[in-house]
Design a protein around this motif. Structure first.
Motif, PDB file in Angstrom:
ATOM      1  N   ILE A  28       0.841  -1.200   0.000  1.00  0.00           N
ATOM      2  CA  ILE A  28       0.000   0.000   0.000  1.00  0.00           C
ATOM      3  C   ILE A  28       0.874   1.247   0.000  1.00  0.00           C
ATOM      4  O   ILE A  28       0.620   2.207  -0.742  1.00  0.00           O
ATOM      5  CB  ILE A  28      -0.956  -0.011   1.214  1.00  0.00           C
ATOM      6  CG1 ILE A  28      -1.972  -1.145   1.053  1.00  0.00           C
ATOM      7  CG2 ILE A  28      -1.642   1.348   1.386  1.00  0.00           C
ATOM      8  CD1 ILE A  28      -2.764  -1.445   2.309  1.00  0.00           C
ATOM      9  N   ARG A  32       1.048   4.361  -2.832  1.00  0.00           N
ATOM     10  CA  ARG A  32       0.861   5.773  -2.468  1.00  0.00           C
ATOM     11  C   ARG A  32       2.033   6.637  -2.909  1.00  0.00           C
ATOM     12  O   ARG A  32       1.873   7.815  -3.179  1.00  0.00           O
ATOM     13  CB  ARG A  32       0.685   5.902  -0.955  1.00  0.00           C
ATOM     14  CG  ARG A  32      -0.650   5.442  -0.466  1.00  0.00           C
ATOM     15  CD  ARG A  32      -0.785   5.661   1.020  1.00  0.00           C
ATOM     16  NE  ARG A  32      -2.012   5.080   1.491  1.00  0.00           N
ATOM     17  CZ  ARG A  32      -2.182   4.545   2.690  1.00  0.00           C
ATOM     18  NH1 ARG A  32      -1.186   4.544   3.549  1.00  0.00           N
ATOM     19  NH2 ARG A  32      -3.333   4.033   3.029  1.00  0.00           N
ATOM     20  N   PRO A  40      -4.540  -5.351  -6.865  1.00  0.00           N
ATOM     21  CA  PRO A  40      -4.675  -5.655  -5.435  1.00  0.00           C
ATOM     22  C   PRO A  40      -4.506  -7.146  -5.177  1.00  0.00           C
ATOM     23  O   PRO A  40      -4.932  -7.981  -5.971  1.00  0.00           O
ATOM     24  CB  PRO A  40      -6.093  -5.202  -5.100  1.00  0.00           C
ATOM     25  CG  PRO A  40      -6.462  -4.245  -6.178  1.00  0.00           C
ATOM     26  CD  PRO A  40      -5.723  -4.695  -7.403  1.00  0.00           C
TER      27      PRO A  40
END
Length: 186
Positions: A28, A32, A40
Motif C-alpha cells: 500500500i 501511495r 490488489p
C-alpha cells in the motif's frame, strides 16, 4: 554491533508467516508513493507469499530478509539480494521501507549489513542498485552510503501513465571497506 545481523537500530532476519500483514502494508505504501502499480492482492495472497518465503530454502546468494526495529520488534522494511553472479563478482540488491519508518536510519544500517555480508563473507566485488529517477530520497541515501551513479536508463519503466528513467548506482567492495570499516568497529 551485538551480532552480525543485529545493529544499533535494526536486526535482519528471515521472513515469518505472521509477517504477511507488514508486507501488505508495504504494498500500500509503494502504491501511495507512485511506485509500480500492481493489482490488489488478497490477504490470503499475502499469507501464501509469506508462507512460501518462510519455508523457502536459500537460493545461493539471492535472498530476502525482514528488517526489524531493535527497539520495537516491529518489521520496518525488507532488504534482499538478487541477480547474483558469483563468476563476475556482481549482485544487485533492493530495499523497501514502510512509509512510517523512513528517515530514521533503518535503511542505511540494513544496507550496510547486507553489503558487509556480501562483500566480506561471500566475496563479491560489486553491488548495483536500480532506483527510479524521481526517488530523490533513495538516490541521496545511496550517495551517502558511497554508491556512484553509473548510468541512467531513459524511459526504462512505465507506470503512473508514463515512462520514467531508472538510475543505476554501484559500489565496489574496496569503496565500501574504505567508507564503512570504522562504523563496523563501533
Amino acid at each position: 554491533m551485538t551480532s552480525f545481523w543485529t545493529g544499533k537500530r535494526v536486526r535482519l532476519r528471515g521472513i515469518e508467516l505472521e509477517d504477511w500483514t507488514a508486507f501488505a502494508g508495504f504494498a500500500i505504501d509503494e502504491e501511495r508513493l507512485g511506485d509500480l502499480l500492481h493489482p490488489p492482492r488478497s490477504a490470503e495472497g499475502f499469507r501464501a507469499w509469506a508462507k512460501e518465503q518462510a519455508a523457502a530454502k536459500s537460493d545461493g546468494d539471492c535472498f530476502r530478509l525482514a528488517i526489524e526495529s531493535v527497539d520495537t520488534g516491529q518489521i520496518v522494511g525488507t532488504v534482499g539480494s538478487h541477480h547474483a553472479d558469483p563468476r563476475a563478482g556482481r549482485f544487485e540488491y533492493g530495499i523497501t521501507m514502510g512509509a512510517g519508518h523512513r528517515r530514521k536510519g533503518y535503511a542505511a544500517e540494513a544496507v550496510v549489513m547486507l553489503l558487509r555480508f556480501m562483500f566480506s563473507e561471500r566475496r563479491y566485488h560489486k553491488c548495483e542498485a536500480r532506483i527510479f529517477a524521481h526517488n530523490e530520497a533513495s538516490l541521496a541515501l545511496h550517495r551517502r552510503l558511497g554508491f556512484a551513479e553509473e548510468g541512467r536508463l531513459r524511459d526504462h519503466v512505465f507506470f503512473a501513465g508514463r515512462h520514467h528513467d531508472l538510475v543505476v548506482m554501484g559500489i565496489l567492495a574496496d569503496e565500501y571497506a574504505e567508507l564503512h570499516a570504522m562504523s563496523e568497529l563501533e
